[in-house]
Enzyme design. Structure first.
Site, mmCIF file in Angstrom:
data_model
loop_
_atom_site.group_PDB
_atom_site.id
_atom_site.type_symbol
_atom_site.label_atom_id
_atom_site.label_comp_id
_atom_site.label_asym_id
_atom_site.label_seq_id
_atom_site.Cartn_x
_atom_site.Cartn_y
_atom_site.Cartn_z
ATOM 1 N N GLY A 222 32.680 22.845 57.757
ATOM 2 C CA GLY A 222 31.639 22.603 58.752
ATOM 3 C C GLY A 222 32.072 23.167 60.088
ATOM 4 O O GLY A 222 32.896 24.084 60.154
ATOM 5 N N SER A 223 31.548 22.595 61.151
ATOM 6 C CA SER A 223 31.818 23.152 62.479
ATOM 7 C C SER A 223 33.211 22.727 62.973
ATOM 8 O O SER A 223 33.763 21.706 62.525
ATOM 9 C CB SER A 223 30.756 22.670 63.458
ATOM 10 O OG SER A 223 30.817 21.264 63.562
ATOM 11 N N THR A 226 33.196 19.141 64.534
ATOM 12 C CA THR A 226 33.272 18.043 63.561
ATOM 13 C C THR A 226 34.650 18.033 62.900
ATOM 14 O O THR A 226 35.215 16.966 62.635
ATOM 15 C CB THR A 226 32.168 18.165 62.504
ATOM 16 O OG1 THR A 226 30.924 18.352 63.162
ATOM 17 C CG2 THR A 226 32.086 16.933 61.642
ATOM 18 N N GLY A 227 35.198 19.203 62.630
ATOM 19 C CA GLY A 227 36.517 19.295 62.002
ATOM 20 C C GLY A 227 37.571 18.531 62.795
ATOM 21 O O GLY A 227 38.440 17.866 62.223
ATOM 22 N N GLU A 244 37.773 23.968 56.822
ATOM 23 C CA GLU A 244 37.232 25.341 56.922
ATOM 24 C C GLU A 244 36.142 25.283 57.962
ATOM 25 O O GLU A 244 35.096 24.671 57.735
ATOM 26 C CB GLU A 244 36.679 25.797 55.567
ATOM 27 C CG GLU A 244 37.747 26.037 54.511
ATOM 28 C CD GLU A 244 38.710 27.159 54.862
ATOM 29 O OE1 GLU A 244 38.422 27.960 55.773
ATOM 30 O OE2 GLU A 244 39.789 27.214 54.234
ATOM 31 N N CYS A 278 29.658 31.628 57.781
ATOM 32 C CA CYS A 278 30.811 31.438 58.662
ATOM 33 C C CYS A 278 31.480 32.758 59.004
ATOM 34 O O CYS A 278 31.940 32.954 60.125
ATOM 35 C CB CYS A 278 31.795 30.465 58.030
ATOM 36 S SG CYS A 278 32.286 30.908 56.367
HETATM 37 P P1 NAD Z 1 28.709 20.153 60.689
HETATM 38 O O1 NAD Z 1 30.086 20.062 61.209
HETATM 39 O O2 NAD Z 1 27.595 19.694 61.545
HETATM 40 O O3 NAD Z 1 28.558 19.333 59.328
HETATM 41 C C1 NAD Z 1 29.342 19.587 58.190
HETATM 42 C C2 NAD Z 1 29.388 18.341 57.340
HETATM 43 O O4 NAD Z 1 30.096 17.322 58.037
HETATM 44 C C3 NAD Z 1 28.038 17.740 56.990
HETATM 45 O O5 NAD Z 1 28.063 17.304 55.645
HETATM 46 C C4 NAD Z 1 27.940 16.560 57.956
HETATM 47 O O6 NAD Z 1 27.120 15.517 57.480
HETATM 48 C C5 NAD Z 1 29.367 16.107 58.030
HETATM 49 N N1 NAD Z 1 29.727 15.374 59.255
HETATM 50 C C6 NAD Z 1 29.128 15.419 60.459
HETATM 51 N N2 NAD Z 1 29.785 14.642 61.342
HETATM 52 C C7 NAD Z 1 30.828 14.094 60.677
HETATM 53 C C8 NAD Z 1 31.911 13.245 61.049
HETATM 54 N N3 NAD Z 1 32.045 12.776 62.296
HETATM 55 N N4 NAD Z 1 32.810 12.931 60.108
HETATM 56 C C9 NAD Z 1 32.713 13.425 58.870
HETATM 57 N N5 NAD Z 1 31.724 14.245 58.452
HETATM 58 C C10 NAD Z 1 30.796 14.578 59.347
HETATM 59 O O7 NAD Z 1 28.558 21.659 60.250
HETATM 60 P P2 NAD Z 1 27.239 22.382 59.741
HETATM 61 O O8 NAD Z 1 26.365 22.536 60.963
HETATM 62 O O9 NAD Z 1 26.727 21.718 58.524
HETATM 63 O O10 NAD Z 1 27.786 23.809 59.289
HETATM 64 C C11 NAD Z 1 27.841 24.905 60.148
HETATM 65 C C12 NAD Z 1 29.257 25.177 60.604
HETATM 66 O O11 NAD Z 1 30.107 25.266 59.470
HETATM 67 C C13 NAD Z 1 29.420 26.484 61.335
HETATM 68 O O12 NAD Z 1 30.282 26.326 62.445
HETATM 69 C C14 NAD Z 1 30.080 27.401 60.316
HETATM 70 O O13 NAD Z 1 30.814 28.470 60.860
HETATM 71 C C15 NAD Z 1 30.928 26.426 59.588
HETATM 72 N N6 NAD Z 1 31.240 26.912 58.242
HETATM 73 C C16 NAD Z 1 32.527 27.244 57.964
HETATM 74 C C17 NAD Z 1 32.856 27.758 56.733
HETATM 75 C C18 NAD Z 1 34.256 28.136 56.394
HETATM 76 O O14 NAD Z 1 34.575 28.233 55.222
HETATM 77 N N7 NAD Z 1 35.128 28.351 57.368
HETATM 78 C C19 NAD Z 1 31.863 27.912 55.768
HETATM 79 C C20 NAD Z 1 30.569 27.557 56.077
HETATM 80 C C21 NAD Z 1 30.268 27.036 57.326
#
Ligand code: NAD
Length: 471
Positions: A222-223, A226-227, A244, A278
């Site tokens: 994810g982002s 959030t990571g 990731e 990503c």
């Molecule tokens: P996001 O961080 O908003 O959400 C990702 C996941 O995390 C979702 O399932 C969400 O419900 C969950 N989440 C949200 N807040 C949380 C918390 N506090 N604790 C635990 N889980 C939580 O990301 P997104 O908007 O779904 O995805 C887009 C981002 O992901 C972009 O920045 C993109 O670059 C990145 N991404 C990275 C990769 C990679 O492999 N590096 C691949 C795809 C997407």
């Protein structure tokens, strides 16, 4: 198998409806079209204990049996690619043929990773002692996936975690839960109860999972924002983490390229899946000698690209996947306009309440513009001029991210020497977006922590155990 009409979770091998539900919105209309279960704390506890119970026997099964079941799950996914692709488009937005491509690739990943085994290192095998290092599974994995590529990125986690001998509770994004719930339903006939649990829910479920003491590891995609929260939450009981995260990938185009040949590839690498990838090209640095030629070619492709409902024939790019992201992307466009930047936009987009944004190229913005500094994760591509190689490498590397990057040139050796100076986990020469299950994918800097894919990715789901035997 026919899918049930409901979107239930999979817990302990059984279909579990939530006491409450969340709406799932079709991004091409902006309207809800289905409801998914909203996992309660009690249901999550039940999923974690089922996974803990299943771990006891799953970890002891010969790895060949686990590999065979993961490969079988890949075959089952492949057999259902068509029906899943239509559902995928309704919840995620991309055209049906590209939705199918992702599902087929996810299935391929399962089959490829099912062939991997951890090594065993023997340090000494003498008359006095035998010493080996082997790798053992960790326990229950908490897997959290994003909405941009919900199926393949879930398979990237399921395959290595289960081959390694772990069990799992998987959570899709609240924006794209449906295909993942259906895959949970499908895989009930492959894996023993509790080995793979799939739960869905709203914004509260992710933090509820990452703070749950029953998990040994969190695998998160994810982002970056959030990571960081995930990592903090994991610190409490020192759960292992793989993150990731986001990227702001730079591509560098040298003056010797064949513009007609590279323009469509660069366009595809930036705008595929409406730029919600990503490792999409998010900053394009072009040598000043070929800048105008490449800009005009990209503008012509943008003008010919149809943005619309992915379920309609002839659509090349779908909507932005959700309203939150749509508002983020339109805010970036507003900021670019307010700064007086030149926007070159493609064909008009539907005006029906769907989250559509026209393909947009930003003509030579300054480095400090928000569209250059921030990951748009939407169809806005800033292209900038350069003259000096050292300068452009410094600009490409001036980012907190370090996910991917590309160099385009007819001189592969020169391109390679530049590529090796790019500070990212993946770098391409004269191609982009190409990833393989047997090759590690790792984000450098704030793009990640840990590795997916390859043997390194498998070992992220295992811990080394040193065994000393006196003779
Ligand atoms: P996001 O961080 O908003 O959400 C990702 C996941 O995390 C979702 O399932 C969400 O419900 C969950 N989440 C949200 N807040 C949380 C918390 N506090 N604790 C635990 N889980 C939580 O990301 P997104 O908007 O779904 O995805 C887009 C981002 O992901 C972009 O920045 C993109 O670059 C990145 N991404 C990275 C990769 C990679 O492999 N590096 C691949 C795809 C997407």
């Amino acid at each position: 198998m026919n899918f049930s009409a409901d979107y239930h979770m999979t817990i302990g091998g059984r279909a579990i409806a939530g006491e409450a539900t969340i709406d799932v919105i079709n991004p091409a209309t902006g309207r809800p079209f289905a409801r998914a279960a909203d996992c309660s704390k009690a249901a999550l506890d039940s999923a974690v204990s089922s996974a803990q119970e299943a771990f006891r026997s799953w970890r002891c099964r010969p790895i060949e049996e686990r590999q065979a079941l993961v490969a079988k799950a890949g075959d089952l996914l492949l057999a259902h690619a068509d029906e899943l692709a239509r559902l995928f488009t309704r919840e995620q937005g991309r055209p049906v043929d590209l939705a199918k491509t992702e599902i087929v690739r996810g299935a391929g990943w399962m089959k490829a990773l099912a062939q991997m085994s951890p090594p065993v290192h023997v340090a000494e095998d003498s008359d006095t002692q035998f010493i080996e290092t082997r790798y053992v599974p960790l326990g229950v994995v908490c897997a959290i996936a994003p909405w941009n590529a919900p199926v393949s990125l879930a398979m990237w986690k399921i395959a290595p975690a289960l081959v390694a001998g772990n069990t799992m509770v998987l959570k899709p994004s609240p924006f794209t839960p449906l295909c993942t719930l259906k895959i949970g339903e499908l895989f009930r006939e492959v894996f023993p109860p509790g080995v793979l649990n799939v739960v869905s829910g709203g914004d509260g479920l992710g933090p509820m999972m990452t703070s749950h003491p029953g998990f040994a590891k969190i695998s998160f995609t994810g982002s970056s924002a959030t990571g960081k929260r995930v990592m903090m939450s994991a610190a409490n009981d020192l759960k292992r983490v793989s993150l990731e995260l986001g990227g702001n990938d730079a591509a560098i185009v040298l003056p010797d390229v064949d513009l007609d040949a590279v323009a469509p590839k660069i366009f595809f690498g930036a705008f595929y899946n409406s730029a919600q990838i990503c490792v999409a090209t998010k900053r394009l640095y072009v040598h000043e000698d070929v800048y105008d030629g490449l800009r005009d070619r990209l503008a012509a492709i943008a003008a010919a690209t149809r943005v619309g409902d992915g379920s309609e024939q002839g659509t090349t790019l779908g909507p932005i996947q959700n309203k939150r992201q749509f508002e983020r992307v339109t805010a970036l466009l507003d900021d670019a306009r307010a700064r007086g930047l030149t926007l070159i936009q493609g064909a008009a987009v539907p005006d029906n309440g769907g989250y559509f944004v026209p393909v947009t190229i930003v003509d030579n913005p300054p480095e400090d513009a928000r569209v250059v500094r921030e990951e748009a994760f939407g169809p806005i591509l800033p292209m900038m001029k350069f003259t000096d190689i050292d300068d452009v490498i410094a600009r490409a590397n001036a980012s907190e991210y370090g996910l991917g990057g590309a160099v385009w040139s007819n001189d592969v050796e020169t391109a390679l020497s530049i590529a090796r100076r790019i500070e990212t986990g993946t770098v391409w020469v004269n191609q982009n977006l190409n990833l393989r299950p047997d090759t590690p994918f790792a984000g450098h800097k704030q793009s990640g922590f840990g590795v997916e894919n390859g043997l390194e990715g498998l070992l992220e789901y295992m811990a080394p155990q040193a065994v000393y035997v006196a003779r």
